[in-house]
Design a protein around this motif. Structure first.
Motif, PDB file in Angstrom:
ATOM      1  N   VAL A 175       0.815  -1.214   0.000  1.00 28.57           N
ATOM      2  CA  VAL A 175       0.000   0.000   0.000  1.00 28.57           C
ATOM      3  C   VAL A 175       0.852   1.268   0.000  1.00 28.57           C
ATOM      4  CG1 VAL A 175      -1.661   1.378   1.326  1.00 28.57           C
ATOM      5  CG2 VAL A 175      -1.953  -1.097   1.168  1.00 28.57           C
ATOM      6  N   LEU A 176       0.608   2.071  -1.014  1.00 29.47           N
ATOM      7  CA  LEU A 176       1.131   3.429  -1.079  1.00 29.47           C
ATOM      8  C   LEU A 176      -0.075   4.314  -1.364  1.00 29.47           C
ATOM      9  CD1 LEU A 176       3.683   5.253  -1.062  1.00 29.47           C
ATOM     10  CD2 LEU A 176       3.686   5.039  -3.557  1.00 29.47           C
ATOM     11  N   ILE A 177      -0.253   5.330  -0.537  1.00 29.01           N
ATOM     12  CA  ILE A 177      -1.379   6.253  -0.685  1.00 29.01           C
ATOM     13  C   ILE A 177      -0.899   7.479  -1.444  1.00 29.01           C
ATOM     14  CG2 ILE A 177      -3.084   7.657   0.542  1.00 29.01           C
ATOM     15  CD1 ILE A 177      -3.470   4.637   0.980  1.00 29.01           C
ATOM     16  N   LEU A 178      -1.695   7.912  -2.407  1.00 25.47           N
ATOM     17  CA  LEU A 178      -1.429   9.148  -3.137  1.00 25.47           C
ATOM     18  C   LEU A 178      -2.673  10.022  -3.032  1.00 25.47           C
ATOM     19  CD1 LEU A 178      -0.260   6.573  -5.118  1.00 25.47           C
ATOM     20  CD2 LEU A 178       0.951   8.557  -5.959  1.00 25.47           C
ATOM     21  N   THR A 179      -2.471  11.330  -2.994  1.00 21.15           N
ATOM     22  CA  THR A 179      -3.601  12.252  -2.880  1.00 21.15           C
ATOM     23  C   THR A 179      -3.253  13.590  -3.518  1.00 21.15           C
ATOM     24  OG1 THR A 179      -5.161  13.301  -1.346  1.00 21.15           O
ATOM     25  CG2 THR A 179      -2.908  13.037  -0.558  1.00 21.15           C
ATOM     26  N   ASP A 180      -4.301  14.362  -3.801  1.00 21.65           N
ATOM     27  CA  ASP A 180      -4.110  15.726  -4.305  1.00 21.65           C
ATOM     28  C   ASP A 180      -4.338  16.758  -3.202  1.00 21.65           C
ATOM     29  OD1 ASP A 180      -6.858  15.526  -3.981  1.00 21.65           O
ATOM     30  OD2 ASP A 180      -7.354  16.180  -6.016  1.00 21.65           O
ATOM     31  N   ASP A 181      -4.561  16.300  -1.978  1.00 19.27           N
ATOM     32  CA  ASP A 181      -4.880  17.160  -0.839  1.00 19.27           C
ATOM     33  C   ASP A 181      -3.666  17.245   0.089  1.00 19.27           C
ATOM     34  OD1 ASP A 181      -5.723  18.009   1.758  1.00 19.27           O
ATOM     35  OD2 ASP A 181      -7.767  17.354   1.349  1.00 19.27           O
ATOM     36  N   GLY A 182      -3.025  18.409   0.111  1.00 24.62           N
ATOM     37  CA  GLY A 182      -1.813  18.592   0.904  1.00 24.62           C
ATOM     38  C   GLY A 182      -2.012  18.346   2.391  1.00 24.62           C
ATOM     39  N   ALA A 183      -3.141  18.792   2.941  1.00 25.14           N
ATOM     40  CA  ALA A 183      -3.398  18.583   4.370  1.00 25.14           C
ATOM     41  C   ALA A 183      -3.580  17.091   4.667  1.00 25.14           C
ATOM     42  CB  ALA A 183      -4.627  19.373   4.812  1.00 25.14           C
ATOM     43  N   LEU A 184      -4.298  16.398   3.791  1.00 27.60           N
ATOM     44  CA  LEU A 184      -4.485  14.958   3.968  1.00 27.60           C
ATOM     45  C   LEU A 184      -3.152  14.228   3.816  1.00 27.60           C
ATOM     46  CD1 LEU A 184      -6.324  12.496   4.336  1.00 27.60           C
ATOM     47  CD2 LEU A 184      -6.773  12.568   1.860  1.00 27.60           C
ATOM     48  N   GLN A 185      -2.356  14.637   2.855  1.00 28.49           N
ATOM     49  CA  GLN A 185      -1.034  14.054   2.644  1.00 28.49           C
ATOM     50  C   GLN A 185      -0.198  14.179   3.925  1.00 28.49           C
ATOM     51  OE1 GLN A 185       1.332  16.143  -0.271  1.00 28.49           O
ATOM     52  NE2 GLN A 185       2.638  14.367  -0.639  1.00 28.49           N
ATOM     53  N   SER A 186      -0.231  15.326   4.556  1.00 26.85           N
ATOM     54  CA  SER A 186       0.512  15.552   5.786  1.00 26.85           C
ATOM     55  C   SER A 186      -0.005  14.677   6.923  1.00 26.85           C
ATOM     56  CB  SER A 186       0.433  17.033   6.173  1.00 26.85           C
ATOM     57  OG  SER A 186       1.096  17.248   7.388  1.00 26.85           O
TER      58      SER A 186
END
Length: 180
Positions: free
Chosen positions: A48-59
């Motif tokens: 599992v590697l998570i990718l997102t376009d949401d900087g706050a969620l990424q953090s």
């Protein structure tokens, strides 16, 4: 609405879009502009590697202060005993830091596990076992360092989950998109 991608990162792929040397990049599997990896997974680790376009969620996903549990399946050389598992559960002194306590247990080989390419080294005289580790931090090569420190080197490492996001039925190189 934020995009969240759960990707089953194959062995030999970096947690970045650009390839380097002998390692592939995420762009070999994902053509999704605007998403970025939330955390890292070594090229020689899978799962599992998570990718997102949401900087706050990424953090929130990547930052150890949020203590998001990460579940790993490690195929180790040898057969860990209860004392070794207890050491993992109490925290391991790796020299440069002491790990937080981990959940640790011996498991059967995970059902539906795909063959690794290339295969792990096999030595007829040395048995292997699978252990499940759940940690709430993720320092560089931490799980491998933990198992080596207790005398059971990791031969294969698969991240099965990050928080609530799991591999499910995803095969290496496959991904699914969730909206959060």
């Amino acid at each position: 609405m934020s995009r969240l991608i759960v990707f089953n990162k194959p062995y030999g792929v970096l947690s970045q879009f650009t390839a380097e040397g002998r390692w592939q990049g995420l762009s070999d599997y994902l053509a999704l502009p605007g998403v970025y990896a939330a955390g890292r997974l070594d090229a020689d680790s899978e799962g599992v590697l998570i990718l997102t376009d949401d900087g706050a969620l990424q953090s929130r996903i990547a930052d150890p202060r949020h203590k998001l549990p990460k579940t790993y399946w490690a195929q180790v050389e040898g057969i860990p005993d209860e004392a070794a598992l207890t050491t993992l559960r109490q925290g391991v002194d790796l020299g440069d830091f002491v790990t937080r306590p981990a959940a640790a247990r011996v498991i059967d080989e995970p059902a539906g596990l795909w063959p690794r390419n290339p295969p792990i080294r096999f030595r007829a005289a040395i048995p292997t076992r699978w252990i499940e580790l759940v940690i709430s931090e993720g320092k560089n090569r931490q799980v491998r360092r933990m198992t080596a420190k207790i005398g059971f080197p990791t031969l294969r490492l698969i991240r099965a989950a990050v928080g609530e996001w799991t591999l499910g039925e995803l095969q290496p190189g496959e991904w699914k998109e969730l909206h959060v």
